[in-house]
Structure formats: structure tokens, C-alpha cells
Design a protein around this motif. Structure first.
Motif, PDB file in Angstrom:
ATOM      1  N   ASN A 160      -5.329   3.764   8.248  1.00 43.75           N
ATOM      2  CA  ASN A 160      -6.080   2.560   7.878  1.00 43.75           C
ATOM      3  C   ASN A 160      -5.478   1.831   6.689  1.00 43.75           C
ATOM      4  O   ASN A 160      -5.889   0.707   6.364  1.00 43.75           O
ATOM      5  CB  ASN A 160      -7.537   2.922   7.585  1.00 43.75           C
ATOM      6  N   ASP A 161      -4.517   2.469   6.003  1.00 39.16           N
ATOM      7  CA  ASP A 161      -3.873   1.826   4.857  1.00 39.16           C
ATOM      8  C   ASP A 161      -2.560   1.146   5.228  1.00 39.16           C
ATOM      9  O   ASP A 161      -1.895   0.557   4.359  1.00 39.16           O
ATOM     10  CB  ASP A 161      -3.593   2.869   3.767  1.00 39.16           C
TER      11      ASP A 161
ATOM     12  N   ASP B 292      -0.019  -1.500   5.983  1.00 36.52           N
ATOM     13  CA  ASP B 292       0.049  -2.956   5.802  1.00 36.52           C
ATOM     14  C   ASP B 292       1.345  -3.555   6.365  1.00 36.52           C
ATOM     15  O   ASP B 292       1.485  -4.768   6.437  1.00 36.52           O
ATOM     16  CB  ASP B 292      -0.110  -3.339   4.325  1.00 36.52           C
TER      17      ASP B 292
ATOM     18  N   GLN C  39      -0.653  -8.040  16.665  1.00 43.32           N
ATOM     19  CA  GLN C  39      -1.425  -8.497  15.516  1.00 43.32           C
ATOM     20  C   GLN C  39      -2.895  -8.692  15.877  1.00 43.32           C
ATOM     21  O   GLN C  39      -3.792  -8.340  15.093  1.00 43.32           O
ATOM     22  CB  GLN C  39      -0.838  -9.802  14.975  1.00 43.32           C
TER      23      GLN C  39
ATOM     24  N   PHE D 104      -4.853  -5.421  15.697  1.00 46.28           N
ATOM     25  CA  PHE D 104      -5.198  -4.904  14.368  1.00 46.28           C
ATOM     26  C   PHE D 104      -6.422  -5.645  13.843  1.00 46.28           C
ATOM     27  O   PHE D 104      -6.650  -6.812  14.165  1.00 46.28           O
ATOM     28  CB  PHE D 104      -4.034  -5.096  13.389  1.00 46.28           C
ATOM     29  N   VAL D 105      -7.195  -4.996  12.991  1.00 48.46           N
ATOM     30  CA  VAL D 105      -8.400  -5.631  12.454  1.00 48.46           C
ATOM     31  C   VAL D 105      -8.100  -6.374  11.160  1.00 48.46           C
ATOM     32  O   VAL D 105      -8.995  -6.945  10.551  1.00 48.46           O
ATOM     33  CB  VAL D 105      -9.500  -4.574  12.191  1.00 48.46           C
ATOM     34  N   ARG D 106      -6.852  -6.364  10.717  1.00 50.54           N
ATOM     35  CA  ARG D 106      -6.461  -7.041   9.482  1.00 50.54           C
ATOM     36  C   ARG D 106      -5.038  -7.570   9.650  1.00 50.54           C
ATOM     37  O   ARG D 106      -4.323  -7.188  10.577  1.00 50.54           O
ATOM     38  CB  ARG D 106      -6.509  -6.061   8.306  1.00 50.54           C
ATOM     39  N   ASP D 107      -4.627  -8.435   8.723  1.00 46.77           N
ATOM     40  CA  ASP D 107      -3.273  -8.982   8.787  1.00 46.77           C
ATOM     41  C   ASP D 107      -2.248  -7.900   8.485  1.00 46.77           C
ATOM     42  O   ASP D 107      -2.414  -7.112   7.550  1.00 46.77           O
ATOM     43  CB  ASP D 107      -3.116 -10.129   7.788  1.00 46.77           C
ATOM     44  N   ILE D 108      -1.205  -7.885   9.283  1.00 46.03           N
ATOM     45  CA  ILE D 108      -0.141  -6.904   9.141  1.00 46.03           C
ATOM     46  C   ILE D 108       1.190  -7.640   8.993  1.00 46.03           C
ATOM     47  O   ILE D 108       1.420  -8.670   9.635  1.00 46.03           O
ATOM     48  CB  ILE D 108      -0.073  -5.985  10.383  1.00 46.03           C
TER      49      ILE D 108
ATOM     50  N   THR E 265       0.816  -1.220   0.000  1.00 41.10           N
ATOM     51  CA  THR E 265       0.000   0.000   0.000  1.00 41.10           C
ATOM     52  C   THR E 265       0.848   1.268   0.000  1.00 41.10           C
ATOM     53  O   THR E 265       0.346   2.356  -0.302  1.00 41.10           O
ATOM     54  CB  THR E 265      -0.909   0.038   1.242  1.00 41.10           C
TER      55      THR E 265
END
Length: 270
Positions: free
Chosen positions: A185-186, A188, A205, A208-212, A115
Motif C-alpha cells: 500500500n506504500d 508510489d 493507473q 490503482f486507488v491513488r496516483d502512481i 515512500t
């Protein structure tokens, strides 16, 4: 400069404020399992992240000078981002052995991100260093590097290695400090710019609401240590490692199980 293969192989000395540098030692032991180890923790000076540059650039070289005199190490690794970004050049100027530093992994993070938005978690002292600005300019000029000072993560990591459950509020606050920024929010990829922080990577991890993608410098540091000592003949079997503190031995009782797992069975006070 590579270590002198003609001398008897002294230990590898790892230096940090506390047990965060174990994340670096863990990777080094994978490559050099039989190298003798001295691990030094400056608990009397913790936390480094809240101290001034003047304090650190005076304290760290003096401590490392005493440690080198006592243990005669083959090589010194400053397994602390804050100490490295502030005092690495000074330490190298006063010690006559190889010194490996720890710096934020901006270059590999810039190669990993899809990103173009990278988070950086460090101590207050680390994130404000011009050195980090130079890394960003050189290796990530087209990326967004969002920094957040999260010194309380040090205490969360220390708690985890004492066998306690890290405070989730500390974890959540660190993550929020990144994602609440513009473009947060972007994100990664997150740089863990304190050697304590990889010890709570799993907890980060989950927050976070997503994989990082997380990145730290420990593997690169281990490879550098192995390169500098490539011609050294290490013992055929690992020896008991030494853990030396500027604090009290009584405070180390809660870490004993963790330290034993790293082969650090001898406890001493500087």
C-alpha cells in the motif's frame, strides 16, 4: 562503440516477442524520425516469460543471427526485458555490430520514489533473474522493491493494439499482485519491466486507488540508440518500415492499423 559512419546506413533492427517493443520504437522515432526501421516479432516463440533460460539463450541468438544476415542492420535493439536479461551477453558475443538491451529501470525508479517502496511488474522470467537482484543491490539498496510476475499483461497489451479492449481482470490482478504484498500500500512508483506493459499504463493507473509514477526504460534506450548512431547521415525522409514475424502473416491483419501508424507498412515472414 559507435556505428561506422563510412558504411551505408542500414536499418535499425528492433526485436521483441510481439508488439511490445513498439513502446521502445515510439521513443526512438522521436529522436531519429528518418532512420529506416526493421521490427522483428518472434510470435512463434511467444511467450518468452514462460520459457527456460536455456531455451531463450539458444533461440534468441540464432534468430538475431538470421535477421542480421537478411537485413544488414546498423544496430540491433533487443526491445524485450526478458530476452535482454537472459540472452544479451550471448547475443553481443556472436554479433559484430552494436546491440542495445532493455533492462528494468531500477535506478531512475529509486530516484523518483518518495515512500521508498517500488513495485516492479515483469514476466516470470524477468523477475527471477539474478540481474534484477544486482540492479536492486547497486541502485536501490535502501528501498523496498516488490516484484510481481504478470505475464498476462502481455496478452492485454497485444489485445489493445489489435483495437480490442484489454481484459480488466488481467489489469486488476497485476495491480493486486503488488499491493497485496507487505508494504504494497506504500508503493508510489512502479517499474514496467516488460516493453508490452507501457502500452497498458493507462489501464494500470485506473486500477490503482491513488496516483502512481510509472517508469520504463524506453526513453533511455532511445537516447542510447541516438548516441551510438550520432554520426550517421540518415535519409532526408522516412522510408517504409518492415515488420517481420516468425509467425504467420494472416495473424498480423488485426495489427495492420497500428503498424501503419509506426510506418511499418511492409510485412514479411522470417
Amino acid at each position: 562503440m559507435k556505428a561506422d559512419k563510412t558504411r551505408s546506413p542500414g536499418p535499425l533492427l528492433f526485436f521483441d516477442t510481439g508488439v511490445g517493443g513498439l513502446s521502445v520504437l515510439r521513443e526512438a522515432k522521436k529522436l531519429l524520425p528518418n532512420a529506416p526501421i526493421v521490427y522483428a516479432a518472434d510470435y512463434a516463440g511467444m511467450p518468452y516469460g514462460m520459457k527456460s533460460e536455456d531455451e531463450l539463450s539458444t533461440r534468441i541468438p540464432l534468430l538475431l543471427g538470421r535477421l542480421v544476415e537478411r537485413y544488414n542492420p546498423m544496430l540491433v535493439t533487443i526491445a524485450c526485458n526478458t530476452a535482454s536479461t537472459v540472452a544479451l551477453d550471448v547475443v553481443r558475443s556472436v554479433l559484430d555490430i552494436s546491440v542495445v538491451g532493455t533492462v528494468p529501470a531500477v535506478k531512475p525508479a529509486s530516484q523518483m520514489t518518495k515512500t521508498g517502496v517500488i513495485g516492479l511488474l515483469g514476466t516470470q522470467a524477468t523477475i527471477r533473474q539474478p540481474y534484477v537482484d544486482r540492479l536492486a543491490t547497486e541502485f536501490a539498496p535502501t528501498k523496498q522493491l516488490l516484484r510481481f510476475g504478470a505475464p498476462d499483461l502481455v496478452h492485454a497489451a497485444e489485445a489493445k493494439l489489435r483495437g480490442e479492449t484489454p481484459d480488466q481482470k488481467i489489469i486488476d490482478a497485476a495491480v493486486a499482485g503488488l499491493i497485496r504484498q507487505r508494504h504494497g500500500n506504500d508503493i508510489d512508483t512502479v517499474i514496467l519491466a516488460c516493453t508490452h506493459f507501457p502500452l497498458v499504463q493507462e489501464e494500470l493507473q485506473k486500477s490503482f486507488v491513488r496516483d502512481i509514477q510509472f517508469i520504463d526504460g524506453s526513453q533511455g534506450i532511445a537516447r542510447r540508440i541516438a548516441h551510438l548512431t550520432a554520426e550517421i547521415k540518415w535519409p532526408e525522409a522516412p522510408e517504409n518500415g518492415v515488420f517481420v514475424t516468425t509467425g504467420s502473416l494472416a495473424e498480423l491483419k488485426r495489427y495492420r492499423k497500428t503498424l501503419n501508424g509506426f510506418g511499418l507498412t511492409e510485412l514479411e515472414v522470417l
